[in-house]
Design a protein around this motif. Structure first.
Motif, mmCIF file in Angstrom:
data_model
loop_
_atom_site.group_PDB
_atom_site.id
_atom_site.type_symbol
_atom_site.label_atom_id
_atom_site.label_comp_id
_atom_site.label_asym_id
_atom_site.label_seq_id
_atom_site.Cartn_x
_atom_site.Cartn_y
_atom_site.Cartn_z
ATOM 1 N N TYR A 76 0.838 -1.199 0.000
ATOM 2 C CA TYR A 76 0.000 0.000 0.000
ATOM 3 C C TYR A 76 0.867 1.240 0.000
ATOM 4 O O TYR A 76 1.542 1.547 0.989
ATOM 5 N N PRO A 78 0.080 5.023 -0.502
ATOM 6 C CA PRO A 78 -1.099 5.882 -0.614
ATOM 7 C C PRO A 78 -0.990 6.894 -1.756
ATOM 8 O O PRO A 78 0.035 7.538 -1.932
ATOM 9 N N ASN A 80 -3.997 9.552 -3.336
ATOM 10 C CA ASN A 80 -5.408 9.950 -3.274
ATOM 11 C C ASN A 80 -6.079 9.912 -4.631
ATOM 12 O O ASN A 80 -7.239 9.508 -4.745
ATOM 13 N N ARG A 83 -6.772 6.324 -5.514
ATOM 14 C CA ARG A 83 -7.798 5.782 -4.615
ATOM 15 C C ARG A 83 -9.186 6.227 -5.035
ATOM 16 O O ARG A 83 -10.120 5.423 -5.110
ATOM 17 N N LYS A 84 -9.327 7.514 -5.361
ATOM 18 C CA LYS A 84 -10.637 8.037 -5.760
ATOM 19 C C LYS A 84 -11.063 7.492 -7.120
ATOM 20 O O LYS A 84 -12.231 7.195 -7.340
ATOM 21 N N THR A 86 -10.285 4.609 -8.383
ATOM 22 C CA THR A 86 -10.556 3.178 -8.308
ATOM 23 C C THR A 86 -11.757 2.863 -7.430
ATOM 24 O O THR A 86 -12.602 2.034 -7.791
ATOM 25 N N HIS A 87 -11.855 3.515 -6.267
ATOM 26 C CA HIS A 87 -12.890 3.182 -5.284
ATOM 27 C C HIS A 87 -13.868 4.321 -5.043
ATOM 28 O O HIS A 87 -14.673 4.241 -4.112
ATOM 29 N N HIS A 115 -15.393 6.058 -1.433
ATOM 30 C CA HIS A 115 -14.389 7.091 -1.145
ATOM 31 C C HIS A 115 -14.746 8.367 -1.869
ATOM 32 O O HIS A 115 -15.438 8.405 -2.829
#
Length: 115
Positions: A76, A78, A80, A83-84, A86-87, A115
């Motif tokens: 992992y 990080p 952002n 992350r946004k 993908t999820h 998210h």
């Protein structure tokens, strides 16, 4: 079975013990019969993993090489934006599987749906 106990002395192991165990668990009867028949044979006489006449031979050095792989535990990293994308809510709503994820989380009562 109680009458048979008087004929043989109570011994730990042996054929009679294996037959008692086989009577308790009928699905292991074949294993017990194999084990009881192997007690009469001397050790290592009937089990040969190598063909006859083959010696130990040279040992391959490739079997003892160190395998170098990526260290685990640092997967992992990080980010952002990733992350946004993908999820995130937009990604979830845009696919049928994502809508199912959001509906499952709604039914479960999650405070955060994406998210």
């Amino acid at each position: 079975m109680a009458g048979l106990g008087r004929l043989w002395p109570p011994a730990v192991g042996g054929r009679f013990f294996l037959l008692q165990q086989a009577a308790a668990c009928p699905f292991q009867l074949r294993t017990a019969s194999i084990l009881s028949s192997s007690l009469a044979l001397p050790l290592r006489s009937h089990l040969s993993l190598k063909p006859a006449g083959v010696g130990p031979g040279p040992v391959s050095s490739w079997n003892h090489q160190q395998i170098r792989t990526k260290a685990r535990g640092n997967e992992y990293q990080p980010n952002n934006r990733k992350r946004k994308r993908t999820h995130g809510w937009i990604k979830r709503i845009s696919t049928p599987g994502g809508i199912e994820v959001i509906l499952r989380r709604m039914l479960k009562g999650r405070k955060s749906l994406s998210h």
